[in-house]
Write a protein that holds these residues in place. Structure first.
Motif, short mmCIF file in Angstrom:
data_model
loop_
_atom_site.label_atom_id
_atom_site.label_comp_id
_atom_site.label_asym_id
_atom_site.label_seq_id
_atom_site.Cartn_x
_atom_site.Cartn_y
_atom_site.Cartn_z
N CYS A 56 0.87 -1.19 0.00
CA CYS A 56 0.00 0.00 0.00
C CYS A 56 0.91 1.23 0.00
CB CYS A 56 -0.93 0.02 1.21
SG CYS A 56 -1.83 1.60 1.32
N LYS A 87 1.64 -5.45 2.77
CA LYS A 87 0.57 -6.06 3.56
C LYS A 87 0.87 -7.54 3.68
CE LYS A 87 -1.52 -2.31 4.33
NZ LYS A 87 -1.49 -1.81 5.71
N HIS A 95 -6.93 2.73 3.69
CA HIS A 95 -6.95 3.75 2.63
C HIS A 95 -7.95 3.47 1.52
CE1 HIS A 95 -2.99 4.36 4.58
NE2 HIS A 95 -3.42 5.59 4.52
N CYS A 121 -6.50 -1.71 0.56
CA CYS A 121 -6.04 -1.49 1.94
C CYS A 121 -7.24 -1.09 2.79
CB CYS A 121 -4.99 -0.38 1.92
SG CYS A 121 -4.67 0.30 3.56
N ASN A 170 0.07 4.26 0.37
CA ASN A 170 -0.29 5.22 1.42
C ASN A 170 0.21 4.78 2.79
OD1 ASN A 170 -1.94 7.44 0.14
ND2 ASN A 170 -2.83 5.60 -0.74
N CYS A 171 0.13 3.49 3.09
CA CYS A 171 0.69 2.99 4.35
C CYS A 171 2.22 2.94 4.25
CB CYS A 171 0.21 1.58 4.67
SG CYS A 171 -1.51 1.45 5.12
#
Ligand SMILES: [Zn+2]
Length: 392
Positions: free
Chosen positions: A191, A198, A213, A210, A193-194
């Motif tokens: 991800c 994962k 997000h 995600c 954004n993270c």
């Protein structure tokens, strides 16, 4: 206009406490049991260069100790300007810092900004600026808000500070010398954004989205450096079971313990695809993963202006912190009015005392809070105005 904004500081504030037995009840300093975490550096770098121990001992007269009371807020991520969740956490930290100063303690109150990573580079590009310029603007916005809210911090650390970079590289090299870093290929769903893989794909939503997000993760393959976190499973379990006050409120401790119990996995601490970060020592094709870099800001923050950046110097100036306040970034605000609660607006309209009072009084540590303008005005009028600001 009865504009009600549903406001929830969801899961917003919790604590890691090493020497402050009951941060939720700062007035109760009796029966204080003091817990110490120490980083020990052994002289022989070929052996365990760095480890962390916890031991409990009783200090009936903790106030007499010369150790400073060190507390930290999260180092706020500069992908966006400050929001109400950051303001709330910092107001709470400031209240605790002021209380400790009243007790006569030397206080080191640390806050700052976390400035590396792909998300920052992307946010900067979206604004048409360089990552450096972007970080300057947003970290300045934090400083300005803290000034408006009368936050009396002692240290503001930016993770783009050149001294912080020296500390991170030294720390990385020590962890490497300790045998806790290895190189491996990794392929998985990532991800952006993270900024993380994962590992547990069961947690993902449909189309590999995600859960935080709500955007699809992408398949990415990289040759990365890994931290051997799994080696520390037992040590962490023991530390937490022997020190039940270490994480507060207690339901957060339970979450942490059950997460650890599910099995700690080694994780990647470098990125080959991210330029905006601190280069890995001896491999400038990779940068250090932002989480590995940012948390060390709590240590670099101890360095004085005139001091050379050196890990031992920084650590011996107050580490470990007495209290870490952790605010979740994912603060949720209902947007029924297409609106969000903006701390700058609030403080400009009502003043810092009113904002500080309302959030400290109305939002219980560890729980969600509700904001509506009517309630805000009623509470502030009914309480501080009546008791403190009444004309004689
Ligand atoms: Zn995500």
């Amino acid at each position: 206009m009865a504009a009600r904004l549903q406001f929830s500081i969801h899961n917003s504030l919790w604590f890691l406490s090493s020497s402050f037995s009951s941060p939720l009840h700062p007035f109760n300093s009796r029966g204080f049991h003091n817990l110490k975490n120490r980083l020990h550096f052994r002289p022989n770098p070929s052996r365990a260069a760095l480890f962390c121990t916890c031991k409990s001992s009783n200090f009936p007269n903790a106030e007499a100790s010369n150790d400073p009371f060190v507390l930290t807020t999260p180092l706020y991520y500069v992908n966006a300007p400050p929001h109400m969740g950051s303001a709330y956490t910092t107001i709470a930290a400031d209240a605790i810092a002021r209380f400790q100063r009243l007790l006569g303690k030397k206080v080191i109150f640390i806050t700052g900004t976390d400035e590396h990573g792909e998300k920052i580079a992307t946010a900067a590009a979206a604004r048409g600026s360089s990552p450096n310029e972007h970080c300057d603007v947003i970290s300045q916005a934090y400083k300005a808000l803290w000034e408006d809210l009368d936050i009396a911090y002692d240290k503001f650390i930016r993770t783009t500070d050149p001294k912080h970079e020296v500390i991170v590289k030294e720390f990385y090299s020590r962890v490497l010398a300790n045998g806790d870093i290895y190189r491996a290929d990794y392929e998985g769903l990532y991800c952006v954004n993270c900024e993380e893989y994962k590992v547990d794909e069961k947690e993902l939503l449909d189309n590999n989205c995600c859960p935080m997000h709500l955007k699809p993760c992408v398949l990415r393959k990289e040759d990365n450096y890994f931290f051997a976190l799994s080696k520390y499973q037992t040590k962490l379990e023991e530390t937490l079971s022997q020190n039940p006050d270490f994480v507060q409120p207690s339901f957060r401790l339970n979450e942490v313990q059950s997460w650890i119990k599910s099995g700690l996995r080694d994780f990647s601490i470098s990125r080959a695809s991210v330029d905006w970060g601190i280069p890995v020592p001896h491999d400038d094709k990779q940068t250090i993963y932002v989480w590995f870099d940012a948390l060390l800001g709590y240590i670099s923050a101890f360095l004085q202006e005139e001091q050379q950046a050196n890990l031992q110097t920084a650590v011996s100036s107050g580490w470990p912190a007495s209290l870490h306040l952790i605010g979740k970034d994912g603060m949720k605000m209902g947007k029924s009015l297409g609106n969000t609660l903006e701390p700058n607006d609030l403080v400009k309209r009502f003043g810092s005392d009113a904002v500080r009072y309302f959030f400290l009084r109305e939002v219980e540590f560890g729980n969600d809070g509700d904001y509506s303008e009517d309630r805000f005005i009623n509470i502030v009028n009914a309480h501080p105005c009546q008791y403190y600001w009444k004309s004689p």
